[in-house]
Scaffold this active site. Sequence first.
Site, PDB file in Angstrom:
ATOM      1  CB  CYS A 155       1.971   1.222  -8.286  1.00 30.32           C
ATOM      2  SG  CYS A 155       2.096  -0.473  -8.094  1.00 30.32           S
TER       3      CYS A 155
HETATM    4  N1  LIG Z   1       3.640  -0.841  -2.504  1.00 28.45           N
HETATM    5  C1  LIG Z   1       3.234  -0.223  -3.595  1.00 28.45           C
HETATM    6  O1  LIG Z   1       4.018   0.270  -4.328  1.00 28.45           O
HETATM    7  C2  LIG Z   1       1.555  -0.167  -3.850  1.00 28.45           C
HETATM    8  C3  LIG Z   1       1.212   0.836  -4.626  1.00 28.45           C
HETATM    9  C4  LIG Z   1      -0.039   0.947  -4.638  1.00 28.45           C
HETATM   10  C5  LIG Z   1      -0.908   0.242  -3.922  1.00 28.45           C
HETATM   11  N2  LIG Z   1      -0.396  -0.583  -2.824  1.00 28.45           N
HETATM   12  C6  LIG Z   1      -1.303  -1.188  -2.092  1.00 28.45           C
HETATM   13  O2  LIG Z   1      -1.402  -0.575  -0.899  1.00 28.45           O
HETATM   14  C7  LIG Z   1      -1.729  -1.463   0.161  1.00 28.45           C
HETATM   15  C8  LIG Z   1      -0.424  -1.605   1.335  1.00 28.45           C
HETATM   16  O3  LIG Z   1       0.802  -1.915   0.580  1.00 28.45           O
HETATM   17  P1  LIG Z   1       2.192  -1.971   1.178  1.00 28.45           P
HETATM   18  O4  LIG Z   1       3.102  -2.199  -0.038  1.00 28.45           O
HETATM   19  O5  LIG Z   1       2.418  -0.820   2.275  1.00 28.45           O
HETATM   20  O6  LIG Z   1       2.004  -3.256   2.095  1.00 28.45           O
HETATM   21  P2  LIG Z   1       3.127  -3.788   3.272  1.00 28.45           P
HETATM   22  O7  LIG Z   1       4.240  -3.029   3.214  1.00 28.45           O
HETATM   23  O8  LIG Z   1       2.783  -5.235   3.151  1.00 28.45           O
HETATM   24  O9  LIG Z   1       2.273  -3.547   4.435  1.00 28.45           O
HETATM   25  C9  LIG Z   1       0.881  -3.679   4.693  1.00 28.45           C
HETATM   26  C10 LIG Z   1       0.505  -3.339   6.069  1.00 28.45           C
HETATM   27  O10 LIG Z   1      -0.919  -3.869   6.381  1.00 28.45           O
HETATM   28  C11 LIG Z   1      -0.924  -4.543   7.713  1.00 28.45           C
HETATM   29  N3  LIG Z   1      -1.412  -5.613   7.690  1.00 28.45           N
HETATM   30  C12 LIG Z   1      -1.325  -7.137   7.094  1.00 28.45           C
HETATM   31  N4  LIG Z   1      -2.354  -7.801   7.368  1.00 28.45           N
HETATM   32  C13 LIG Z   1      -3.099  -7.073   8.270  1.00 28.45           C
HETATM   33  C14 LIG Z   1      -4.225  -7.757   8.914  1.00 28.45           C
HETATM   34  N5  LIG Z   1      -4.717  -8.904   8.728  1.00 28.45           N
HETATM   35  N6  LIG Z   1      -5.087  -6.907   9.806  1.00 28.45           N
HETATM   36  C15 LIG Z   1      -4.410  -5.440   9.936  1.00 28.45           C
HETATM   37  N7  LIG Z   1      -3.124  -5.114   9.416  1.00 28.45           N
HETATM   38  C16 LIG Z   1      -2.650  -5.973   8.473  1.00 28.45           C
HETATM   39  C17 LIG Z   1       0.879  -4.582   8.071  1.00 28.45           C
HETATM   40  O11 LIG Z   1       0.997  -4.786   9.289  1.00 28.45           O
HETATM   41  P3  LIG Z   1       2.242  -5.703   9.908  1.00 28.45           P
HETATM   42  O12 LIG Z   1       3.548  -5.051   9.597  1.00 28.45           O
HETATM   43  O13 LIG Z   1       2.175  -5.775  11.478  1.00 28.45           O
HETATM   44  O14 LIG Z   1       2.197  -7.014   9.217  1.00 28.45           O
HETATM   45  C18 LIG Z   1       1.334  -3.649   7.432  1.00 28.45           C
HETATM   46  O15 LIG Z   1       1.200  -2.489   8.290  1.00 28.45           O
HETATM   47  C19 LIG Z   1      -1.817  -2.938  -0.482  1.00 28.45           C
HETATM   48  O16 LIG Z   1      -3.237  -3.050  -0.718  1.00 28.45           O
HETATM   49  C20 LIG Z   1      -0.981  -2.696  -1.699  1.00 28.45           C
HETATM   50  O17 LIG Z   1      -1.526  -3.496  -2.645  1.00 28.45           O
HETATM   51  C21 LIG Z   1       0.781  -0.778  -2.691  1.00 28.45           C
END
Ligand SMILES: NC(=O)c1ccc[n+]([C@@H]2O[C@H](COP(=O)([O-])OP(=O)(O)OC[C@H]3O[C@@H](n4cnc5c(N)ncnc54)[C@H](OP(=O)(O)O)[C@@H]3O)[C@@H](O)[C@H]2O)c1
Length: 342
Positions: free
Chosen positions: A152
């Site tokens: 981001c």
């Molecule tokens: N948030 C942002 O603004 C943003 C922007 C750009 C990129 N990203 C990237 O996008 C990705 C997702 O971000 P997010 O903000 O959506 O994260 P998040 O809200 O923490 O969600 C993570 C997801 O991954 C699942 N997960 C976690 N550990 C896992 C494992 N060991 N095996 C399988 N599934 C697993 C979680 O499942 P549970 O709910 O069951 O734990 C949840 O569905 C990350 O790499 C982040 O850096 C995020």
Amino acid sequence: MINVAICGATGYTGLELIRILLKHPRVKIKALTAKIDKPVKISEVFPELLGTFEMVCSNKLAVNDVLKKGIDVVFLALPHKVSMDYVPRFLDKGKIVIDLSADFRLKDTRIYEKFYGKKHLQKKYLFASAYGLPELCSARIKKAKLIANPGCYPTGSILGIAPLLLKKKADLNDIVIDAKSGVTGAGRKAILPLHFSEVNENIKAYKIGVHQHCPEIEQELSNAAGKKVSILFTPHLVPINRGILTTAYVALKKQAGLSELVGLYKTFYKKAPFVRVYDEGSLPEIKNVTGSNYCDIGIALSPDKKRCVIVTAIDNLLKGASGQAVQNMNIVCGFPEATGLV
Ligand SMILES: NC(=O)c1ccc[n+]([C@@H]2O[C@H](COP(=O)([O-])OP(=O)(O)OC[C@H]3O[C@@H](n4cnc5c(N)ncnc54)[C@H](OP(=O)(O)O)[C@@H]3O)[C@@H](O)[C@H]2O)c1
């Protein structure tokens, strides 16, 4: 129609993918997975989906079940280091993978290992990946099977600075980036520094010069400049749910006029459906982009006209993550770039 799966469906970017793809005219969501111990209806995790989308979300071991559902494209909305294990399982079966994590963004694995603290175990897939910033990399994205969706902070920073580098206007030794992010940028997991009482009525800088997005921004700005670029990057956490405002200070090789620079940016992004360059005197604000896939850009000059100040605003969960991921899917699948996003 294409069939898609979302791994990491219970996170913030997973929910945004669901919201966008449910309305996308060329897509059917066929499978959802998360880390959860047992399958659960996604509407139990996100009650806003009650009555509209009640698909069961499987647990993390369900990759083979996902494959059986005739999937064309897989979105990995998983944490860094987890995606790395999933990518080969889908790519080797001929699926297109759009990875929202950082695992396939950095081409130099030594830098990845330094900033993310884990050995990179999938180097051969790294070199097959395209960096998924459509405004700069669409030729590679079109041909790619693995798209590394940008971070981001890098999205707002690179879109703001790259035109000056590509047009050879910038002094590469003097680029400072100051960025402010809302709290969803860190994901949905509960951690102490993100508790309401820690964030509310507060603003703080963190990881100055050592944030994991520094090398990603430098990598892509170096590609634009054709030479190594170093930046000083300071991120801040601000008490809003979503949005990133970035202010970049770039020394110019020689003095320039504001109308010349605004004209340069408007021409550069003329064909980019999700970049809006403001007229002279107007600057972007987070509230103008929240809930959209736009990156808004405004330009100002220092009084001595030797330094360009570029302000960008994005929604971190859309142009900074899920919206951009769908933009990439549209490009790689041959759909009009803005399908389902406006
Ligand atoms: N948030 C942002 O603004 C943003 C922007 C750009 C990129 N990203 C990237 O996008 C990705 C997702 O971000 P997010 O903000 O959506 O994260 P998040 O809200 O923490 O969600 C993570 C997801 O991954 C699942 N997960 C976690 N550990 C896992 C494992 N060991 N095996 C399988 N599934 C697993 C979680 O499942 P549970 O709910 O069951 O734990 C949840 O569905 C990350 O790499 C982040 O850096 C995020």
